[in-house]
Design an enzyme around this catalytic site. Structure first.
Site, PDB file in Angstrom:
ATOM      1  N   VAL A  14      42.197  -7.085  -9.967  1.00  0.00           N
ATOM      2  CA  VAL A  14      42.713  -5.837  -9.907  1.00  0.00           C
ATOM      3  C   VAL A  14      43.789  -5.523 -11.053  1.00  0.00           C
ATOM      4  CG1 VAL A  14      43.586  -4.073  -8.203  1.00  0.00           C
ATOM      5  CG2 VAL A  14      42.210  -5.819  -7.569  1.00  0.00           C
ATOM      6  N   ALA A  33      50.979  12.946 -13.987  1.00  0.00           N
ATOM      7  CA  ALA A  33      52.164  12.192 -13.404  1.00  0.00           C
ATOM      8  C   ALA A  33      53.437  12.925 -13.913  1.00  0.00           C
ATOM      9  CB  ALA A  33      52.424  10.694 -13.759  1.00  0.00           C
ATOM     10  N   ARG A  51      49.714 -13.317 -20.212  1.00  0.00           N
ATOM     11  CA  ARG A  51      49.940 -12.943 -21.597  1.00  0.00           C
ATOM     12  C   ARG A  51      48.759 -12.138 -22.127  1.00  0.00           C
ATOM     13  NH1 ARG A  51      52.789 -17.592 -22.190  1.00  0.00           N
ATOM     14  NH2 ARG A  51      55.072 -17.037 -21.814  1.00  0.00           N
ATOM     15  N   ILE A 136      37.663   4.372  -2.913  1.00  0.00           N
ATOM     16  CA  ILE A 136      37.405   5.603  -2.042  1.00  0.00           C
ATOM     17  C   ILE A 136      38.972   5.898  -1.579  1.00  0.00           C
ATOM     18  CG2 ILE A 136      36.501   6.609   0.134  1.00  0.00           C
ATOM     19  CD1 ILE A 136      34.421   4.328  -0.020  1.00  0.00           C
ATOM     20  N   GLU A 190      33.859 -14.451  -1.118  1.00  0.00           N
ATOM     21  CA  GLU A 190      35.005 -15.735  -1.900  1.00  0.00           C
ATOM     22  C   GLU A 190      34.363 -17.192  -1.397  1.00  0.00           C
ATOM     23  OE1 GLU A 190      37.728 -14.811  -2.946  1.00  0.00           O
ATOM     24  OE2 GLU A 190      37.371 -12.714  -2.769  1.00  0.00           O
ATOM     25  N   ASP A 201      38.646  -9.062   7.724  1.00  0.00           N
ATOM     26  CA  ASP A 201      38.914  -8.099   6.512  1.00  0.00           C
ATOM     27  C   ASP A 201      38.805  -6.618   6.985  1.00  0.00           C
ATOM     28  OD1 ASP A 201      39.356  -7.566   3.539  1.00  0.00           O
ATOM     29  OD2 ASP A 201      37.431  -6.610   3.803  1.00  0.00           O
ATOM     30  N   LYS A 205      41.372  -3.404   7.626  1.00  0.00           N
ATOM     31  CA  LYS A 205      41.110  -2.174   7.420  1.00  0.00           C
ATOM     32  C   LYS A 205      41.206  -0.923   8.442  1.00  0.00           C
ATOM     33  CE  LYS A 205      39.040  -4.031   3.098  1.00  0.00           C
ATOM     34  NZ  LYS A 205      37.804  -4.320   2.420  1.00  0.00           N
ATOM     35  N   GLY A 302      36.430  -4.314  -6.523  1.00  0.00           N
ATOM     36  CA  GLY A 302      36.177  -4.625  -8.139  1.00  0.00           C
ATOM     37  C   GLY A 302      37.309  -4.012  -8.921  1.00  0.00           C
TER      38      GLY A 302
END
Ligand code: HSE
Length: 436
Positions: A14, A33, A51, A136, A190, A201, A205, A302
């Site tokens: 991410v 912004a 890096r 979403i 995973e 999980d 949420k 993703g």
């Protein structure tokens, strides 16, 4: 205008996506912004990776505490995950007067009350769009778009890994274990997929969504959580024959006595849009008293979809950075002094319908015994299938769909049915929701 400075903690998938999208859409994002958003510091244990991903001009360190204490940093983006060091870093960033953007659903579901209270006291924002359903904008919708409504319930496919597994089990008639291996090979699940397949999980949420939908505290520890590991392909096929799909749903519903907060495999009518959300996609259905049913669909994980949510939060925080804290949208949608201490109901008090499958002797009176037990427990049958016994077999399967009942009654009926001499083994029970 002077750029806003961001310190990024954790540069995995991410984090990489966030750099890519910020760079690619720099002009659009700055126009929205009102000032440039720059990631000026990155902390990651893997300095070489950091890096490579961050490129020139970014200060790289393996000391995340140095970033949250850097006076030049305005916003800390936490992408480390888990509730250990991430909690310490987020609390430290808040203490140091920094706004926080996080994708960490586990942290918020378990320690959110403490974190939001600290942020409130300090007058800083904690934004978490990426924590639920990836790209979403469901947090934005619940917290702002639906703000006129009494939200009555929500139900979501909020774990892509399990939705992929269920879709494959149905499409290819494969057993759970085989599809799980496929999901791992494809990089969906995973190496340790426990949090996904056991429903944890999704429960994180659902906990976050219930808090902002109903104005109640985070109560992850009280959520009912059942994953998909015990689901049999036989039931996926039988559900299909009856006009249903089985989905792992996170459900939150407001009742007079409290809040239902539960994650479990659920039969959903196949004609509902949400029943047709396939593969690793996510969707959340929200029912408000004024708006009716609304459905939100998209990628729940993703690099770039999640980065889309992280950057949306960065833009929000940048816009409101100089606003009086009193004039910002409350963290949990409701003003902190108006959060209601409404408890999560125990699963025995939940009201739902059931799919029941039982293996029985194929002889007179068996069906009568079973239906008598259900009637005595106040449970009404909606549909029933009895299969012809296979050649030479003395047993067969009975499958029933019930009308709504309280789970306590369903438990009592199932215990009595299992005690019948003509019933073998355990009754398979899967909850069912009409989502109307
Ligand atoms: N592991 C999650 C899923 C994505 O499979 O949907 C991150 O929340």
């Amino acid at each position: 205008m002077k750029p806003i400075n961001v310190g990024l903690l954790g540069i995995g998938t991410v984090g990489g996506g966030t750099f890519t999208v910020l760079k690619r859409n720099e002009e659009e994002i700055t126009r929205r912004a009102g000032r440039p958003i720059r990631i000026t510091r990155v902390a990651d244990k893997n300095l070489e990776l950091a890096r490579r991903v961050a490129g020139e001009g970014v200060n790289i360190t393996d000391d995340a505490f140095a970033v949250v204490s850097d006076p030049e940093i305005d916003i800390v983006v936490e992408l480390i995950g888990g509730y250990g060091v991430a909690r310490e870093l987020v609390l430290k960033a808040i203490e140091n007067g920094k706004h926080v953007v996080t994708a960490n659903k586990a942290l918020l579901a378990v320690h959110g009350n403490e974190i939001f209270e600290a942020a409130q006291k300090k007058g800083v924002m904690v934004a978490f769009e990426a924590a639920v359903a990836g790209g979403i904008p469901i947090i934005k919708a619940l917290r702002e778009g639906l703000t006129a409504n009494r939200i009555q319930w929500l139900a979501g496919i909020i774990n892509g890994t399990t939705n992929f597994i269920l879709s494959e089990m149905r499409d290819k008639s494969l057993p759970f274990a085989e599809v799980l291996r496929e999901a791992q090979a494809l990089g969906y699940a995973e190496a340790d997929p426990t949090f996904d397949i056991e429903g944890i999980d999704a429960a994180h949420k659902a906990t976050i969504m219930s808090a902002i939908a109903f104005g109640v505290p985070m109560q992850f520890e009280a959520a009912y959580v059942e994953g998909i590991t015990r689901l049999d392909s036989v039931d996926i096929r039988a559900a299909e024959e009856l006009g249903y799909r089985i989905k792992l749903l996170g459900i939150a519903r407001m009742r007079d006595a409290g809040v239902e907060l539960r994650v479990h495999p659920t039969l959903v009518p196949a004609r509902r849009l949400i029943a047709n959300v396939e593969g690793a996609m996510n969707a959340v259905l929200v029912q408000g008293d004024a708006v009716g049913a609304t459905l939100y669909y998209g990628k729940g994980a993703g690099a770039e979809p999640t980065a889309s949510a992280v950057i949306a939060d960065l833009v929000d925080v940048t816009r409101l950075h100089t606003a009086d804290p009193e004039h910002r949208v409350p963290h949990l949608a409701f003003q902190p002094d108006h959060v209601r201490d409404l408890k999560v109901l125990p699963i025995e008090d939940v009201v739902t319908s059931y799919y029941l499958r039982m293996r029985v002797d194929d002889k007179p009176g068996v069906l009568a015994d079973i239906t008598r037990i259900l009637a005595d427990c106040g449970i009404s049958i909606e549909a029933l299938i009895q299969r012809e016994a296979a050649q030479g077999e003395a047993q067969t399967d009975i499958i029933m769909l019930t009308h709504e009942t309280v789970e306590r009654n369903a438990n009592a009926a199932i215990a009595k049915i299992e005690a019948l001499a003509v019933v073998s083994g355990q009754v398979t029970r899967i909850r069912m929701e009409s989502l109307q």
